[in-house]
Design an enzyme around this catalytic site. Structure first.
Site, mmCIF file in Angstrom:
data_model
loop_
_atom_site.group_PDB
_atom_site.id
_atom_site.type_symbol
_atom_site.label_atom_id
_atom_site.label_comp_id
_atom_site.label_asym_id
_atom_site.label_seq_id
_atom_site.Cartn_x
_atom_site.Cartn_y
_atom_site.Cartn_z
ATOM 1 C CB CYS A 81 21.821 5.367 -0.341
ATOM 2 S SG CYS A 81 23.357 5.399 -1.308
ATOM 3 C CG HIS A 176 20.391 1.056 -2.043
ATOM 4 N ND1 HIS A 176 19.531 2.082 -2.379
ATOM 5 C CD2 HIS A 176 21.636 1.507 -2.315
ATOM 6 C CE1 HIS A 176 20.230 3.107 -2.842
ATOM 7 N NE2 HIS A 176 21.514 2.783 -2.814
ATOM 8 C CD GLU A 178 16.289 0.854 -1.856
ATOM 9 O OE1 GLU A 178 16.734 1.785 -2.537
ATOM 10 O OE2 GLU A 178 16.668 0.625 -0.679
#
Length: 539
Positions: A81, A176, A178
């Site tokens: 990001c 993202h 994660e």
């Protein structure tokens, strides 16, 4: 010596999730602020660097950059990001405002068969394009690739959603990976860490015991250690680990403030005195705590009183142990990060955590925190490896103030006794009820969950005492007794949570048992609030 991944934090609220994904690949990593010095980066000697997201814009804050040493090391770098945007700017690309900001779910097309994304896809389009279901959260976008980079991914709103310079091992994604919403996110991070960076997957809790024991012995020497034992997972695992290292040099102080769960004191003493043969000082301070809580209804005031009294009781006991030179605490890695306690001062304080300050200075003791590099799931793994029973290690979270924040309004011994028993019945029913194929068919759980207990399928469950009375009928008589609410949630990170869709039969049994077995409660309700807007705990 473990291979290490350096995660540079630019202020994202989910940076810890990056670290958790790396650790899940059994690779050690640390989070540090983005403005660490070049010398720090070189001395850290990472196998790879990951640049986190941020709420900032590359337009608004030109100070949020990665240290030059990151680009000089010659190791792989992954930008996420904002991390992608600063990589682009620092290496000669261009970032601009996006006319179509993306916040939420998106379908992304992979390009170029890069090492990072090759053969990782959620579905294929009719044209044969590999697609990924990802989570976006950005207002800026990379408008021009830096020299040496090629397009790696795109969405309709973000033509450059990923870029790669494979010769240098630089990769960046606008989404993202994660977060759990990115379906293949864990696989992407694992590939970067293991295959591209070549880090050894040797961060394993069973092997960590030997290293931790050696470190504790080196720190403490022949001096004595005191530890406040709460019965929670963190302090219990810390106690077991330190006891493994130094035996009788450790004294645990267990303070009963009158707000523990049913039989909690007995369980803790049986475990640590009985099975581990550790020295435990048991202090019943319930009269002191409940006395100071009398008449207090404000939740924050109750928390402060309980915290203040705990410190007072613990200090009094610690002074009796004049040979103790160390105070041990069950501080874990999220506590350190959230308290701004990482090794530089840049980290933003999200909350002040009770484990990170205060007592050591007051008592003149050195601080021993053997779990400070571990996440909660790693602490649980370590506890099992140390021989603690799973029912202790995998218990649901319990707030530091105990039942004091699960009794709404004023805390009284009578209320605590009623709540303790109601809570125990609810937990007993959850532990004793397994998910069935019918539950899965009804959408209450997944097919893979069939056969698991509903306690294990919920992230946190408890009863709440409501200081209001309602009319009921028992036998031929009228009752006018208290109400309790049951609360069960499912979550992956405790930042957001869904209320657990428990089987009606389970809820019915819990309600019937509480009303029949706990004299003083005649009505049971179930909390169906999510987080947000509600919090998990009521106070």
């Amino acid at each position: 010596m473990h291979d290490k991944i350096l995660i540079l934090d630019f202020g994202s609220q989910v940076t810890q999730l990056i670290a958790r994904r790396v650790r899940e690949a059994h690779v050690y990593c640390e989070i540090h602020p983005n403005d660490v010095s070049d010398d720090f980066v070189r001395e850290f000697a990472p196998k790879a660097v990951i640049l986190s997201g941020s709420h900032a814009s590359t337009y608004e804050d030109h100070q949020l950059r990665a240290p030059q040493a990151v680009w000089d090391l010659g190791v792989p770098v992954l930008g996420i990001c904002y991390g992608m945007q600063t990589m682009a700017v620092q290496l000669g690309g261009k970032v601009e405002w996006s006319d179509h900001r993306e916040f939420g779910y998106a379908e992304m097309r992979a390009h170029g068969h890069t090492r990072l994304l090759d053969d990782i896809e959620d579905f294929t389009t009719a044209e044969g394009h590999g697609m990924l279901k990802v989570w976006m959260s950005h207002g800026d976008k990379v408008a021009e690739l830096p020299p040496g980079f090629a397009l790696m991914a795109s969405t309709p709103s973000c033509p450059i959603a990923g870029m790669a310079d494979e010769a240098r091992g630089y990769y960046a994604v606008q989404f993202h990976p994660e977060v759990t919403h990115t379906v293949k996110g864990r696989q992407i991070i694992e590939r970067f860490v293991l295959q591209i960076a070549g880090a050894k997957p040797d961060w394993i809790m069973k092997n960590h015991i030997e290293e931790a024991v050696a470190k504790i012995r080196e720190q403490v020497g022949d001096e004595e250690v005191i530890l406040g034992l709460s019965g929670g997972v963190d302090s219990s695992v810390a106690a077991a680990l330190i006891h493994r290292a130094i035996g009788d040099q450790l004294t645990c102080v267990f303070v009963d403030h009158g707000l523990l769960r049913l039989n909690e004191g007995k369980m803790v003493l049986d475990m640590f005195e009985g099975r581990l043969h550790a020295k435990v000082v048991h202090v019943d301070a319930s009269d002191q705590f409940l006395g100071h809580l009398a008449g207090v209804t404000d939740p924050e005031a109750k928390r402060k009183i309980i915290g203040r009294e705990f410190v007072e009781v613990f200090q009094a006991e610690a002074k009796k142990l004049s040979k103790a030179k160390w105070l041990a605490q069950g501080t874990i890695y999220p506590d350190v990060v959230e308290s701004g306690g990482t090794k530089t001062k840049k980290a933003t304080t999200i909350k002040s955590h009770h484990n990170v300050g205060g007592l050591p200075e007051t008592l003149g003791l050195k601080l021993l925190e053997p779990l400070r590099d571990l996440f909660k799931d790693e602490v649980r793994e370590l506890g099992v490896a140390l021989g603690l029973p799973p029912e202790m290690v995998y218990r649901h979270p319990f707030p530091g103030p105990g039942l004091g924040v699960r009794i709404l309004g004023e805390v009284k011994r009578e209320y605590a006794d009623l709540l303790r028993r109601a809570d125990a019945i609810f937990i007993e029913e959850l532990r004793g009820t397994t998910a069935t194929a019918q539950d899965a068919a009804a959408g209450l759980c997944g097919e893979a969950d069939v056969g698991k207990s509903w306690y294990d399928l919920t992230s946190q469950a408890f009863a709440v005492f409501l200081p209001v009375k309602s009319v009921g009928v028992m036998g031929d008589g009228r009752t006018y007794d208290y109400v309790t609410s049951l609360r069960a949630v499912q979550t992956t990170d405790f930042m957001t949570a869904h209320w657990a869709h428990l089987p009606y039969a389970l809820l019915g049994r819990a309600s019937n048992r509480i009303i029949n077995e706990v004299r003083g409660i005649n009505r049971v309700v179930y909390d169906i609030s999510g987080k947000p807007p509600a919090t998990i705990e009521w106070e």
